[in-house]
Design a protein around this motif. Structure first.
Motif, PDB file in Angstrom:
ATOM      1  N   ASP A  52     -11.957   0.674  -9.303  1.00  0.00           N
ATOM      2  CA  ASP A  52     -11.744  -0.403  -7.997  1.00  0.00           C
ATOM      3  C   ASP A  52     -10.230  -0.746  -7.890  1.00  0.00           C
ATOM      4  N   ILE A  53      -9.485  -0.662  -8.943  1.00  0.00           N
ATOM      5  CA  ILE A  53      -8.043  -0.946  -9.156  1.00  0.00           C
ATOM      6  C   ILE A  53      -7.402   0.124  -8.447  1.00  0.00           C
ATOM      7  N   GLU A  54      -7.793   1.676  -8.758  1.00  0.00           N
ATOM      8  CA  GLU A  54      -7.142   2.913  -7.786  1.00  0.00           C
ATOM      9  C   GLU A  54      -7.498   2.768  -6.430  1.00  0.00           C
ATOM     10  N   ILE A  55      -8.699   2.433  -6.113  1.00  0.00           N
ATOM     11  CA  ILE A  55      -9.147   2.293  -4.745  1.00  0.00           C
ATOM     12  C   ILE A  55      -8.206   1.211  -3.917  1.00  0.00           C
ATOM     13  N   ALA A  56      -8.140   0.062  -4.440  1.00  0.00           N
ATOM     14  CA  ALA A  56      -7.229  -1.054  -3.969  1.00  0.00           C
ATOM     15  C   ALA A  56      -5.916  -0.509  -3.813  1.00  0.00           C
ATOM     16  N   ALA A  57      -5.261   0.157  -4.986  1.00  0.00           N
ATOM     17  CA  ALA A  57      -3.827   0.833  -4.583  1.00  0.00           C
ATOM     18  C   ALA A  57      -3.802   2.001  -3.476  1.00  0.00           C
ATOM     19  N   ILE A  58      -4.854   2.482  -3.178  1.00  0.00           N
ATOM     20  CA  ILE A  58      -4.887   3.579  -2.111  1.00  0.00           C
ATOM     21  C   ILE A  58      -5.223   2.898  -0.816  1.00  0.00           C
ATOM     22  N   PHE A  86     -11.964  11.284  -6.467  1.00  0.00           N
ATOM     23  CA  PHE A  86     -11.011  11.580  -7.716  1.00  0.00           C
ATOM     24  C   PHE A  86     -11.208  12.812  -8.054  1.00  0.00           C
ATOM     25  N   ILE A  87     -10.427  13.780  -7.621  1.00  0.00           N
ATOM     26  CA  ILE A  87     -10.530  15.069  -8.531  1.00  0.00           C
ATOM     27  C   ILE A  87     -10.015  14.985  -9.884  1.00  0.00           C
ATOM     28  N   ARG A  88      -8.927  14.264 -10.124  1.00  0.00           N
ATOM     29  CA  ARG A  88      -8.386  13.848 -11.542  1.00  0.00           C
ATOM     30  C   ARG A  88      -8.243  12.414 -11.497  1.00  0.00           C
ATOM     31  N   PRO A  89      -7.847  11.698 -12.496  1.00  0.00           N
ATOM     32  CA  PRO A  89      -7.567  10.237 -12.334  1.00  0.00           C
ATOM     33  C   PRO A  89      -6.319  10.030 -11.573  1.00  0.00           C
ATOM     34  N   ASP A  90      -5.310  11.203 -11.362  1.00  0.00           N
ATOM     35  CA  ASP A  90      -4.075  11.292 -10.787  1.00  0.00           C
ATOM     36  C   ASP A  90      -4.159  12.033  -9.480  1.00  0.00           C
TER      37      ASP A  90
END
Length: 143
Positions: free
Chosen positions: A5-11, A80-84
């Motif tokens: 959720d945090i990463e999607i918000a950043a995206i 997410f292919i990888r976390p980064d």
């Protein structure tokens, strides 16, 4: 809130910044979102390699390029292919004097120094019937 959720918000924030930069014709705001070695393919099929080519093209077309138009991006899917590293599918809607023009970009993002960066991106037109599918559920996160 989960890590996803945090990463999607950043995206989503990156997508919002692209939208703001394009609608307000701000090349520098747009260009700061790229990796130095990024690849960008325009909606017209022009292939740009590296930030210098992307910057030259953007500074040529963006000022004045949005006259009488606006663009919105809808985040459709994140893989997410990888976390980064993430593959991001978008729905791009240009409002033009002649009516809407729909695109279906794919952006590959890489996370560096805590920030998602545009890395390998391709814009393309959507099928003519895409406009009729507005109102469908837009975002479906990868499981």
């Amino acid at each position: 809130m989960t890590t996803t959720d945090i990463e999607i918000a950043a995206i989503r924030k990156l997508v919002d910044t692209v939208t703001h930069a394009q609608n307000n014709e701000l090349p520098d705001e747009f260009l700061k979102l790229f990796r130095a070695d990024a690849i960008w393919t325009t909606g017209g099929g022009k292939r740009l390699y590296g930030i210098d080519e992307i910057a030259a093209f953007t500074r040529q077309v963006l000022p004045g390029g949005m006259a009488g138009m606006s663009v919105a991006f809808e985040l459709e899917h994140v893989l997410f292919i990888r976390p980064d590293v993430a593959a991001v599918k978008l729905r791009q809607i240009y409002q033009t004097p002649d009516g809407p023009d729909i695109g279906t970009p794919l952006w590959i993002l890489a996370k560096e120094d805590g920030q998602w960066r545009l890395t390998a991106c391709q814009n393309m037109a959507a099928p003519d019937d895409e406009l009729e599918t507005s109102g469908r559920p837009i975002f479906a996160p990868a499981s």
